[in-house]
Enzyme design. Sequence first.
Site, PDB file in Angstrom:
ATOM      1  N   ALA A   1      16.092  -6.080  21.659  1.00 45.87           N
ATOM      2  CA  ALA A   1      15.551  -6.875  22.764  1.00 45.87           C
ATOM      3  C   ALA A   1      15.311  -5.996  23.995  1.00 45.87           C
ATOM      4  CB  ALA A   1      16.493  -8.030  23.104  1.00 45.87           C
ATOM      5  N   TYR A   2      16.236  -5.085  24.263  1.00 43.89           N
ATOM      6  CA  TYR A   2      16.079  -4.143  25.380  1.00 43.89           C
ATOM      7  C   TYR A   2      14.802  -3.315  25.186  1.00 43.89           C
ATOM      8  CZ  TYR A   2      17.281  -0.304  28.590  1.00 43.89           C
ATOM      9  OH  TYR A   2      17.269   0.637  29.588  1.00 43.89           O
ATOM     10  N   GLY A   3      14.620  -2.785  23.971  1.00 46.46           N
ATOM     11  CA  GLY A   3      13.431  -1.989  23.675  1.00 46.46           C
ATOM     12  C   GLY A   3      12.160  -2.799  23.826  1.00 46.46           C
ATOM     13  N   ALA A   4      12.204  -4.062  23.411  1.00 44.67           N
ATOM     14  CA  ALA A   4      11.026  -4.924  23.507  1.00 44.67           C
ATOM     15  C   ALA A   4      10.643  -5.171  24.962  1.00 44.67           C
ATOM     16  CB  ALA A   4      11.296  -6.252  22.803  1.00 44.67           C
TER      17      ALA A   4
ATOM     18  N   LYS B   1      11.319  -3.251  27.519  1.00 40.17           N
ATOM     19  CA  LYS B   1      10.822  -2.004  28.101  1.00 40.17           C
ATOM     20  C   LYS B   1       9.409  -1.678  27.595  1.00 40.17           C
ATOM     21  CE  LYS B   1      14.341  -0.700  30.700  1.00 40.17           C
ATOM     22  NZ  LYS B   1      14.223  -0.618  32.172  1.00 40.17           N
TER      23      LYS B   1
END
Length: 263
Positions: A167-170, A172
């Site tokens: 979710a963090y990567g998404a 960003k």
Amino acid sequence: MHNTHSSNDTSPGLLAGKAAFITGAGRGIGAAAARLFAREGAEVLLAARTQAQLKEVTEEVRAAGGTAAYVVCDLADPDSVRAAVDRAVELYGRLDVAFNNGAAITPPGPLDQVSQADFDHLYAVNLRGPWLAMSAEIAAIRATAGTGAIVNNSSVGSWAGNPELPAYGAMKRALNSLTESAAVTYGPEGIRVNAIAPGGTVTEMIRTWETYSPGLVERLTPRIPLRRTADPEEIAQAAAWLLSDRASYVTGAVLKVDGGARA
């Protein structure tokens, strides 16, 4: 880290004469940016949620001869974000540059184990927050300085699949898209918008991640060609350059600042 700014250097700073707004400025990369931007001649407004941290960093900047103030700001609260940007204009009469650095992290784990509450929190802080900030910053730059620059803090975790922090990567990766769209939209007005994508950096965020994934830094370091993690100031230096007039023909870029990890 070796400080290349000599006390005998009489040349104007990289950000001389600029009013700067920084989110997530109470610690880590944001605090390093506040110290650096002030050292490079900017008047700085620090924003974050934790007043005690903001006060400490602001006092450090002032003790070193810089101009700084702070405002408590929660990126998940739209009114708080707009009020913080307005405060920069109230204090300094203008806004020239902004570093949207503030972000949240949630426990690492596969996609199906991310709770809805964590996903919603990451969206509110890491994507909607910078969007709200950019909207307010662009309005403030337009109304005062006329032209300026914005840098968003993304992550190398946005460049490819991110199984540990999906979710963090998404969020960003979506921030990269917002950055590029803003660059295209506001370039004709002379407002540049870029992002930096840091790799492993010694901050509270990576220490938090390490508590869930013991040995994380030892696993990451061999994959970095420079064979070390970054100091927060090294990330701040990249943001400072992109915000400065030295980067006057750079917009729409997502600059990897990762020691070569994604090369």
